[in-house]
Design a protein around this motif. Structure first.
Motif, mmCIF file in Angstrom:
data_model
loop_
_atom_site.group_PDB
_atom_site.id
_atom_site.type_symbol
_atom_site.label_atom_id
_atom_site.label_comp_id
_atom_site.label_asym_id
_atom_site.label_seq_id
_atom_site.Cartn_x
_atom_site.Cartn_y
_atom_site.Cartn_z
ATOM 1 N N GLY A 17 -14.465 -4.197 10.665
ATOM 2 C CA GLY A 17 -13.716 -4.758 11.778
ATOM 3 C C GLY A 17 -12.510 -3.894 12.101
ATOM 4 N N PHE A 18 -12.270 -3.628 13.377
ATOM 5 C CA PHE A 18 -11.171 -2.750 13.764
ATOM 6 C C PHE A 18 -9.832 -3.418 13.469
ATOM 7 C CE2 PHE A 18 -14.220 -1.136 17.238
ATOM 8 C CZ PHE A 18 -14.822 -0.259 16.341
ATOM 9 N N LEU A 19 -8.996 -2.704 12.736
ATOM 10 C CA LEU A 19 -7.690 -3.240 12.362
ATOM 11 C C LEU A 19 -6.848 -3.566 13.586
ATOM 12 C CD1 LEU A 19 -6.867 -0.833 9.389
ATOM 13 C CD2 LEU A 19 -7.712 -3.184 9.264
ATOM 14 N N SER A 20 -7.027 -2.801 14.642
ATOM 15 C CA SER A 20 -6.232 -3.012 15.860
ATOM 16 C C SER A 20 -6.594 -4.314 16.567
ATOM 17 C CB SER A 20 -6.432 -1.838 16.828
ATOM 18 O OG SER A 20 -7.807 -1.718 17.203
ATOM 19 N N GLU A 21 -7.744 -4.887 16.235
ATOM 20 C CA GLU A 21 -8.194 -6.122 16.884
ATOM 21 C C GLU A 21 -7.935 -7.358 16.037
ATOM 22 O OE1 GLU A 21 -12.305 -5.632 17.843
ATOM 23 O OE2 GLU A 21 -11.939 -4.034 19.313
ATOM 24 N N ALA A 22 -7.393 -7.172 14.856
ATOM 25 C CA ALA A 22 -7.215 -8.290 13.918
ATOM 26 C C ALA A 22 -5.784 -8.803 13.929
ATOM 27 C CB ALA A 22 -7.588 -7.864 12.512
ATOM 28 N N GLU A 23 -5.648 -10.099 13.722
ATOM 29 C CA GLU A 23 -4.321 -10.666 13.537
ATOM 30 C C GLU A 23 -3.791 -10.243 12.172
ATOM 31 O OE1 GLU A 23 -5.508 -15.115 12.018
ATOM 32 O OE2 GLU A 23 -5.820 -14.647 14.138
ATOM 33 N N PRO A 24 -2.499 -10.276 11.953
ATOM 34 C CA PRO A 24 -1.932 -9.838 10.667
ATOM 35 C C PRO A 24 -2.556 -10.583 9.495
ATOM 36 C CG PRO A 24 -0.194 -10.119 12.295
ATOM 37 C CD PRO A 24 -1.446 -10.663 12.923
ATOM 38 N N LEU A 25 -2.717 -9.882 8.393
ATOM 39 C CA LEU A 25 -3.305 -10.468 7.197
ATOM 40 C C LEU A 25 -2.352 -11.483 6.583
ATOM 41 C CD1 LEU A 25 -5.543 -10.483 5.020
ATOM 42 C CD2 LEU A 25 -4.316 -8.618 3.888
ATOM 43 N N ASP A 26 -2.852 -12.688 6.358
ATOM 44 C CA ASP A 26 -2.076 -13.748 5.718
ATOM 45 C C ASP A 26 -2.467 -13.801 4.248
ATOM 46 O OD1 ASP A 26 -0.751 -16.007 4.909
ATOM 47 O OD2 ASP A 26 -1.833 -17.391 6.224
ATOM 48 N N THR A 27 -1.572 -13.420 3.365
ATOM 49 C CA THR A 27 -1.861 -13.433 1.923
ATOM 50 C C THR A 27 -1.499 -14.756 1.266
ATOM 51 O OG1 THR A 27 0.298 -12.534 1.294
ATOM 52 C CG2 THR A 27 -1.450 -10.951 1.828
ATOM 53 N N CYS A 28 -1.184 -15.752 2.075
ATOM 54 C CA CYS A 28 -0.849 -17.081 1.554
ATOM 55 C C CYS A 28 0.272 -17.008 0.521
ATOM 56 C CB CYS A 28 -2.080 -17.765 0.977
ATOM 57 S SG CYS A 28 -3.400 -18.053 2.164
ATOM 58 N N ASN A 42 -1.155 -7.714 -4.523
ATOM 59 C CA ASN A 42 -1.252 -8.509 -3.316
ATOM 60 C C ASN A 42 -2.237 -7.866 -2.348
ATOM 61 O OD1 ASN A 42 0.598 -10.354 -4.269
ATOM 62 N ND2 ASN A 42 2.328 -9.471 -3.154
ATOM 63 N N MET A 43 -3.083 -8.678 -1.753
ATOM 64 C CA MET A 43 -4.134 -8.174 -0.883
ATOM 65 C C MET A 43 -3.562 -7.378 0.289
ATOM 66 S SD MET A 43 -7.228 -10.263 1.024
ATOM 67 C CE MET A 43 -8.074 -10.666 -0.519
ATOM 68 N N PHE A 44 -4.215 -6.271 0.585
ATOM 69 C CA PHE A 44 -3.859 -5.462 1.754
ATOM 70 C C PHE A 44 -5.135 -4.855 2.313
ATOM 71 C CE2 PHE A 44 -3.594 -2.743 -1.967
ATOM 72 C CZ PHE A 44 -4.223 -1.566 -1.573
ATOM 73 N N ARG A 45 -5.046 -4.387 3.530
ATOM 74 C CA ARG A 45 -6.207 -3.796 4.197
ATOM 75 C C ARG A 45 -6.182 -2.274 4.106
ATOM 76 N NH1 ARG A 45 -5.186 -7.641 9.386
ATOM 77 N NH2 ARG A 45 -6.634 -9.337 8.870
ATOM 78 N N PRO A 46 -7.380 -1.655 4.020
ATOM 79 C CA PRO A 46 -8.676 -2.310 3.864
ATOM 80 C C PRO A 46 -8.889 -2.815 2.437
ATOM 81 C CG PRO A 46 -8.971 0.064 3.881
ATOM 82 C CD PRO A 46 -7.518 -0.184 4.166
ATOM 83 N N VAL A 47 -9.491 -3.982 2.350
ATOM 84 C CA VAL A 47 -9.759 -4.584 1.044
ATOM 85 C C VAL A 47 -10.767 -3.736 0.269
ATOM 86 C CG1 VAL A 47 -10.822 -6.588 -0.081
ATOM 87 C CG2 VAL A 47 -9.180 -6.926 1.770
ATOM 88 N N ASN A 48 -11.762 -3.210 0.983
ATOM 89 C CA ASN A 48 -12.825 -2.423 0.346
ATOM 90 C C ASN A 48 -12.882 -1.034 0.979
ATOM 91 O OD1 ASN A 48 -15.765 -3.318 -1.244
ATOM 92 N ND2 ASN A 48 -15.677 -1.352 -0.190
ATOM 93 N N PRO A 49 -12.040 -0.102 0.512
ATOM 94 C CA PRO A 49 -11.909 1.205 1.164
ATOM 95 C C PRO A 49 -12.989 2.202 0.750
ATOM 96 C CG PRO A 49 -10.385 1.070 -0.663
ATOM 97 C CD PRO A 49 -11.087 -0.272 -0.601
ATOM 98 N N ASP A 50 -14.241 1.904 1.098
ATOM 99 C CA ASP A 50 -15.339 2.794 0.713
ATOM 100 C C ASP A 50 -15.464 4.004 1.629
ATOM 101 O OD1 ASP A 50 -16.167 0.910 2.742
ATOM 102 O OD2 ASP A 50 -18.222 1.637 2.459
ATOM 103 N N ARG A 51 -14.984 3.891 2.868
ATOM 104 C CA ARG A 51 -15.082 4.964 3.843
ATOM 105 C C ARG A 51 -13.802 4.997 4.683
ATOM 106 N NH1 ARG A 51 -18.993 5.101 1.106
ATOM 107 N NH2 ARG A 51 -21.167 5.583 1.645
ATOM 108 N N HIS A 52 -13.625 6.080 5.426
ATOM 109 C CA HIS A 52 -12.445 6.162 6.291
ATOM 110 C C HIS A 52 -12.530 5.160 7.431
ATOM 111 C CE1 HIS A 52 -15.249 8.555 8.718
ATOM 112 N NE2 HIS A 52 -14.434 8.351 9.730
ATOM 113 N N THR A 53 -13.735 4.608 7.670
ATOM 114 C CA THR A 53 -13.935 3.620 8.731
ATOM 115 C C THR A 53 -13.728 2.186 8.250
ATOM 116 O OG1 THR A 53 -16.307 3.748 8.238
ATOM 117 C CG2 THR A 53 -15.495 5.051 10.098
ATOM 118 N N SER A 54 -13.378 2.001 6.985
ATOM 119 C CA SER A 54 -13.171 0.645 6.456
ATOM 120 C C SER A 54 -12.069 -0.072 7.225
ATOM 121 C CB SER A 54 -12.794 0.704 4.975
ATOM 122 O OG SER A 54 -13.841 1.230 4.214
ATOM 123 N N GLY A 55 -12.277 -1.367 7.422
ATOM 124 C CA GLY A 55 -11.291 -2.155 8.158
ATOM 125 C C GLY A 55 -11.253 -3.592 7.673
ATOM 126 N N VAL A 56 -11.262 -4.509 8.618
ATOM 127 C CA VAL A 56 -11.229 -5.940 8.305
ATOM 128 C C VAL A 56 -12.498 -6.326 7.548
ATOM 129 C CG1 VAL A 56 -11.160 -8.263 9.284
ATOM 130 C CG2 VAL A 56 -9.789 -6.435 10.292
#
Length: 252
Positions: A17-28, A42-56
């Motif tokens: 998912g494109f980071l530019s299209e997502a609302e800010p991450l809520d880490t509760c 604390n959780m941050f994006r990308p959660v799963n950075p397998d590629r340079h295209t990783s996002g939401v």
């Protein structure tokens, strides 16, 4: 206390998912965690950075729903998904399987493992790969549960997006994704302690291959709704052994 979930599969598990299209991450308030270098942060994006295209990633909203339903609990994601992979690359003794197993065992030192989140299948839409999908899935999960010592560990699997039906680049994908989806639905209904989260109606990025940011948010919620029935069933138990004696040769 941290309740953890192993995230495995291919690119739509990792999240595109494109980071530019997502609302800010809520880490509760810092209750959402991600496993990095053997530590919970604390959780941050990308959660799963397998590629340079990783996002939401759908694990973000899954984790948030879990925290909201479990006051006083932190939830951690163990990210091991890898884009572009076939299920054969996740078989026991393959690198991706061993990596996921290692990370899960390491995370279990400081958390309580509560489930597996699996999303994969797009790359098995080619040729006749779909005919082996259910057998390979069962083998992977039987072995993973056995190695982790949780024969009843809950697993949630997600459907492939219907937008694949318009994937013009590879007509085979457009044709065979329906077969993979049917198999995933059957596994969710028949494989022990497994549930299926539908992707019906969810939209893609412009590539018609990956869920967009809004769709991933909804998909994560659906994953949690599918998981809800498992709450409390995955206490450590050796009572029902999973047969892990089969070898990969049986799947050829």
């Amino acid at each position: 206390m941290i309740h953890s979930f192993l995230l495995i599969g291919q690119s739509n598990a990792a999240g595109r998912g494109f980071l530019s299209e997502a609302e800010p991450l809520d880490t509760c308030g810092g209750k959402l965690k991600v496993f990095r270098n053997g530590l919970w942060v604390n959780m941050f994006r990308p959660v799963n950075p397998d590629r340079h295209t990783s996002g939401v990633c759908f694990a973000e909203s899954f984790a948030k729903e879990y925290v909201l339903a479990h006051p006083g609990i932190q939830v951690g994601i163990i990210p091991c998904a890898d884009g572009g992979t076939q299920i054969s690359q996740w078989l026991p003794r393959e690198i991706l399987f061993d990596n996921a197993l290692h990370c899960a065992k390491l995370a279990m030192r400081t958390s309580v493992l509560k489930g597996i989140l699996w999303h994969q299948g797009e790359n098995d839409c080619f040729g006749e790969n779909y005919t082996l999908y259910a057998k390979r899935f069962r083998f992977v999960m039987n072995e993973l549960r056995g190695e982790l010592g949780f024969p009843d560990l809950p697993i949630v699997i997600g459907g492939l997006g219907d937008f694949l039906g318009k994937f013009e680049k590879y007509p085979e994908v457009a044709q065979n994704y329906v077969k993979i989806n049917r198999i995933l639905q059957e596994l969710g209904a028949e494989y022990p302690n497994c549930a299926f989260a539908s992707a019906e109606g969810l939209e893609s990025n412009s590539d018609r291959l990956h869920f967009n940011a809004d769709a991933l948010k909804e998909l994560g919620i659906r994953y949690y709704r599918a998981y809800e029935k498992f709450d409390g069933v995955n206490e450590r138990s050796k009572a029902s052994c999973v047969n892990t004696e089969r070898t990969a040769m049986e799947l050829l």
